[in-house]
Design a protein around this motif. Sequence first.
Motif, PDB file in Angstrom:
ATOM      1  N   SER A 134     -13.751 -62.594 -27.505  1.00 51.51           N
ATOM      2  CA  SER A 134     -14.436 -61.542 -26.750  1.00 51.51           C
ATOM      3  C   SER A 134     -13.848 -60.096 -27.452  1.00 51.51           C
ATOM      4  O   SER A 134     -12.813 -60.299 -27.940  1.00 51.51           O
ATOM      5  N   ILE A 135     -14.839 -59.181 -27.466  1.00 50.18           N
ATOM      6  CA  ILE A 135     -14.542 -57.950 -27.809  1.00 50.18           C
ATOM      7  C   ILE A 135     -14.279 -57.045 -26.739  1.00 50.18           C
ATOM      8  O   ILE A 135     -15.446 -56.819 -25.888  1.00 50.18           O
ATOM      9  N   ILE A 136     -13.160 -56.074 -26.614  1.00 54.05           N
ATOM     10  CA  ILE A 136     -13.395 -54.933 -25.557  1.00 54.05           C
ATOM     11  C   ILE A 136     -14.122 -53.784 -26.409  1.00 54.05           C
ATOM     12  O   ILE A 136     -13.987 -53.350 -27.510  1.00 54.05           O
ATOM     13  N   GLN A 137     -15.265 -53.289 -25.722  1.00 54.63           N
ATOM     14  CA  GLN A 137     -15.971 -52.143 -26.368  1.00 54.63           C
ATOM     15  C   GLN A 137     -15.177 -51.113 -27.180  1.00 54.63           C
ATOM     16  O   GLN A 137     -14.148 -50.471 -26.746  1.00 54.63           O
ATOM     17  N   PRO A 138     -15.238 -51.242 -28.506  1.00 57.39           N
ATOM     18  CA  PRO A 138     -14.683 -50.074 -29.317  1.00 57.39           C
ATOM     19  C   PRO A 138     -15.098 -48.851 -29.237  1.00 57.39           C
ATOM     20  O   PRO A 138     -16.060 -48.553 -28.997  1.00 57.39           O
ATOM     21  N   ARG A 139     -14.236 -47.849 -29.093  1.00 62.88           N
ATOM     22  CA  ARG A 139     -14.468 -46.232 -29.008  1.00 62.88           C
ATOM     23  C   ARG A 139     -13.444 -45.546 -30.078  1.00 62.88           C
ATOM     24  O   ARG A 139     -12.517 -46.026 -30.161  1.00 62.88           O
ATOM     25  N   PRO A 140     -13.740 -44.532 -30.488  1.00 63.12           N
ATOM     26  CA  PRO A 140     -13.012 -43.681 -31.669  1.00 63.12           C
ATOM     27  C   PRO A 140     -11.692 -43.266 -30.454  1.00 63.12           C
ATOM     28  O   PRO A 140     -11.765 -42.779 -29.433  1.00 63.12           O
ATOM     29  N   ALA A 141     -10.575 -43.059 -30.923  1.00 61.21           N
ATOM     30  CA  ALA A 141      -9.178 -42.619 -30.680  1.00 61.21           C
ATOM     31  C   ALA A 141      -8.658 -41.645 -31.450  1.00 61.21           C
ATOM     32  O   ALA A 141      -8.724 -41.658 -32.647  1.00 61.21           O
ATOM     33  N   LEU A 142      -7.695 -41.131 -30.702  1.00 64.03           N
ATOM     34  CA  LEU A 142      -6.929 -39.921 -31.636  1.00 64.03           C
ATOM     35  C   LEU A 142      -7.969 -39.314 -32.280  1.00 64.03           C
ATOM     36  O   LEU A 142      -7.952 -38.944 -33.537  1.00 64.03           O
ATOM     37  N   VAL A 143      -8.748 -38.495 -31.633  1.00 64.69           N
ATOM     38  CA  VAL A 143      -9.799 -37.903 -32.193  1.00 64.69           C
ATOM     39  C   VAL A 143     -10.189 -36.399 -31.594  1.00 64.69           C
ATOM     40  O   VAL A 143      -9.988 -36.477 -30.370  1.00 64.69           O
ATOM     41  N   PRO A 144     -10.471 -35.393 -32.430  1.00 68.20           N
ATOM     42  CA  PRO A 144     -10.690 -34.119 -31.821  1.00 68.20           C
ATOM     43  C   PRO A 144     -11.974 -34.063 -30.790  1.00 68.20           C
ATOM     44  O   PRO A 144     -13.330 -35.097 -31.134  1.00 68.20           O
ATOM     45  N   PHE A 145     -12.158 -33.292 -29.830  1.00 69.21           N
ATOM     46  CA  PHE A 145     -13.105 -32.993 -28.952  1.00 69.21           C
ATOM     47  C   PHE A 145     -14.228 -32.279 -29.486  1.00 69.21           C
ATOM     48  O   PHE A 145     -13.788 -31.026 -30.094  1.00 69.21           O
ATOM     49  N   THR A 146     -15.540 -32.121 -29.050  1.00 66.88           N
ATOM     50  CA  THR A 146     -16.426 -31.207 -29.207  1.00 66.88           C
ATOM     51  C   THR A 146     -16.954 -30.471 -28.067  1.00 66.88           C
ATOM     52  O   THR A 146     -16.734 -31.158 -27.008  1.00 66.88           O
ATOM     53  N   LEU A 147     -17.089 -29.154 -28.067  1.00 63.57           N
ATOM     54  CA  LEU A 147     -17.426 -28.549 -26.986  1.00 63.57           C
ATOM     55  C   LEU A 147     -18.813 -27.857 -26.977  1.00 63.57           C
ATOM     56  O   LEU A 147     -19.259 -27.792 -28.211  1.00 63.57           O
ATOM     57  N   GLY A 148     -19.655 -27.610 -25.822  1.00 63.94           N
ATOM     58  CA  GLY A 148     -21.015 -27.564 -26.083  1.00 63.94           C
ATOM     59  C   GLY A 148     -21.397 -25.843 -26.097  1.00 63.94           C
ATOM     60  O   GLY A 148     -20.503 -25.006 -25.870  1.00 63.94           O
ATOM     61  N   ALA A 149     -22.505 -25.474 -26.118  1.00 65.53           N
ATOM     62  CA  ALA A 149     -23.163 -24.125 -26.222  1.00 65.53           C
ATOM     63  C   ALA A 149     -22.408 -23.305 -25.206  1.00 65.53           C
ATOM     64  O   ALA A 149     -21.998 -22.038 -25.447  1.00 65.53           O
ATOM     65  N   ASP A 150     -22.292 -23.691 -23.872  1.00 66.35           N
ATOM     66  CA  ASP A 150     -21.640 -22.795 -22.792  1.00 66.35           C
ATOM     67  C   ASP A 150     -20.277 -22.452 -23.154  1.00 66.35           C
ATOM     68  O   ASP A 150     -19.780 -21.662 -22.232  1.00 66.35           O
ATOM     69  N   GLU A 151     -19.443 -23.145 -24.023  1.00 66.22           N
ATOM     70  CA  GLU A 151     -18.252 -22.693 -24.297  1.00 66.22           C
ATOM     71  C   GLU A 151     -18.048 -22.232 -25.685  1.00 66.22           C
ATOM     72  O   GLU A 151     -17.023 -22.487 -26.133  1.00 66.22           O
ATOM     73  N   ALA A 152     -19.176 -21.654 -26.184  1.00 69.08           N
ATOM     74  CA  ALA A 152     -19.184 -21.145 -27.416  1.00 69.08           C
ATOM     75  C   ALA A 152     -18.443 -20.182 -27.970  1.00 69.08           C
ATOM     76  O   ALA A 152     -17.843 -19.954 -28.871  1.00 69.08           O
ATOM     77  N   LEU A 153     -17.853 -19.596 -26.735  1.00 69.46           N
ATOM     78  CA  LEU A 153     -16.909 -18.259 -26.902  1.00 69.46           C
ATOM     79  C   LEU A 153     -15.511 -18.760 -27.387  1.00 69.46           C
ATOM     80  O   LEU A 153     -14.883 -17.819 -28.234  1.00 69.46           O
ATOM     81  N   PHE A 154     -15.143 -20.159 -27.503  1.00 68.35           N
ATOM     82  CA  PHE A 154     -13.800 -20.657 -27.731  1.00 68.35           C
ATOM     83  C   PHE A 154     -14.008 -20.876 -29.497  1.00 68.35           C
ATOM     84  O   PHE A 154     -12.956 -21.065 -30.066  1.00 68.35           O
ATOM     85  N   GLN A 155     -15.144 -20.981 -29.759  1.00 71.81           N
ATOM     86  CA  GLN A 155     -15.298 -21.293 -31.336  1.00 71.81           C
ATOM     87  C   GLN A 155     -14.674 -20.073 -32.228  1.00 71.81           C
ATOM     88  O   GLN A 155     -14.136 -20.221 -33.408  1.00 71.81           O
ATOM     89  N   ALA A 156     -14.797 -18.783 -31.608  1.00 68.87           N
ATOM     90  CA  ALA A 156     -14.279 -17.638 -32.397  1.00 68.87           C
ATOM     91  C   ALA A 156     -12.911 -18.100 -32.514  1.00 68.87           C
ATOM     92  O   ALA A 156     -12.164 -17.110 -33.155  1.00 68.87           O
ATOM     93  N   LEU A 157     -11.985 -18.663 -31.825  1.00 68.18           N
ATOM     94  CA  LEU A 157     -10.622 -19.007 -31.841  1.00 68.18           C
ATOM     95  C   LEU A 157     -10.189 -19.985 -33.026  1.00 68.18           C
ATOM     96  O   LEU A 157      -9.102 -20.335 -33.120  1.00 68.18           O
ATOM     97  N   SER A 158     -11.285 -20.503 -33.500  1.00 64.83           N
ATOM     98  CA  SER A 158     -11.285 -21.481 -34.595  1.00 64.83           C
ATOM     99  C   SER A 158      -9.789 -21.103 -35.522  1.00 64.83           C
ATOM    100  O   SER A 158      -9.688 -20.069 -36.099  1.00 64.83           O
ATOM    101  N   GLY A 159      -8.692 -22.078 -35.587  1.00 64.59           N
ATOM    102  CA  GLY A 159      -7.615 -21.867 -36.057  1.00 64.59           C
ATOM    103  C   GLY A 159      -6.311 -21.443 -35.487  1.00 64.59           C
ATOM    104  O   GLY A 159      -5.136 -21.574 -35.767  1.00 64.59           O
TER     105      GLY A 159
END
Length: 391
Positions: free
Chosen positions: A184-209
């Motif tokens: 049997s397999i435990i459902q795999p998912r990505p780990a040690l991976v960056p998060f994405t933020l939605g349009a309502d937090e677009a303010l933070f895109q200006a902080l890239s870097g």
Amino acid sequence: MMADWDAIILGAGAAGMMCAAVAGQRGRRVLLVDHADQPGKKILISGGGRCNFTNIDTAADRYLSANPHFAKSALGRYGAQDFIALVDSYGIAWHEKTLGQLFCDGSAKQIVAMLEEECAKGGVTMALGQPIADVAHGDGLYRVTVGGVEHRAPALVLATGGPSIPKMGATGFAYDVARQFGLSIIQPRPALVPFTLGADEALFQALSGVSADVIVRWNKVRFREAALFTHRGLSGPAMLQISSYWQHRTPIHVDFLPDHDADWLIEAKRERPRASLRKVVAQALTERLADALLERAGVQGEMGNLSDKALRQLGARLHDWSFAPTGTEGYAKAEVTVGGIATAGLSSRTMEASKVPGLYAIGEAVDVTGWLGGYNFQWAWASGWAAAQAV
């Protein structure tokens, strides 16, 4: 055409090469198979090309698994010091970076070359650059067809990793073979991976870097490391660590000021009533980050004109800022995979499938996932070594 072996190992990555080398040096006739044209491809890109090959703080509680005790046996019998001794015997120079993480001074190529040499010492035969056409079992033998040749062995080791970093050729192949034999397999998912933020937090895109030393928390799990804003969301070691635990549609909480106490803004107001709030916060956080957080919080002005209550509320928010990730950047950017072949069907001592004699699973293919910082390599070495004692 047919060929007979004592063990066939599928996957010439960290776990597969380790297992092949140790089994070969125990006198086993080993065939190591990989569809890639060279071994250790993921090792070469790891740690920025310097390979964070182990962590001296390795312990089973630094791993995620449906069975948190499963990793103890292998890690206890082949620890970080054992692998360090191997690295030292090849004269490979290394250094400790932070938090117990060991890196090569030179290049990850040295680790791959060392493992290749260890395989050569064990007389391991490699079949590289050809896809595996078929895997079957009968009369106590596993049959693996590679490049038109059927290879047979009483032991088959699954070491092809998980689906993370598909551009390196990674797939869910190990899961398919495991399912074929009823594991049997435990459902795999990505780990040690960056998060994405939605349009309502677009303010933070200006902080890239922009990066900051933070404590990030999800439920009761917390990590203190650097967080990095990206044009898509949140990354950096702190975010990669917490991503392994995070579940969709739940918030993560960030303490942007882990070294400041709760009332530091009120104390700053007493000392510098004429200073602007922006200036005071920028000295603690950097200007760009301070601007974005204060804009979102909707608080501005001279310190002396702000009430203690407003400052206390702002201080609390900066200590416990909530983000609601829309998701992650997926397997393409994930360093490893959480989940995989269920440990319930494997022996923690030998990595052999309890109901399928002669079938073994090691490394990332198994439902054991380490923290960032060399833990996943140590699991590869330890689980590969454990299986090699048994094949």
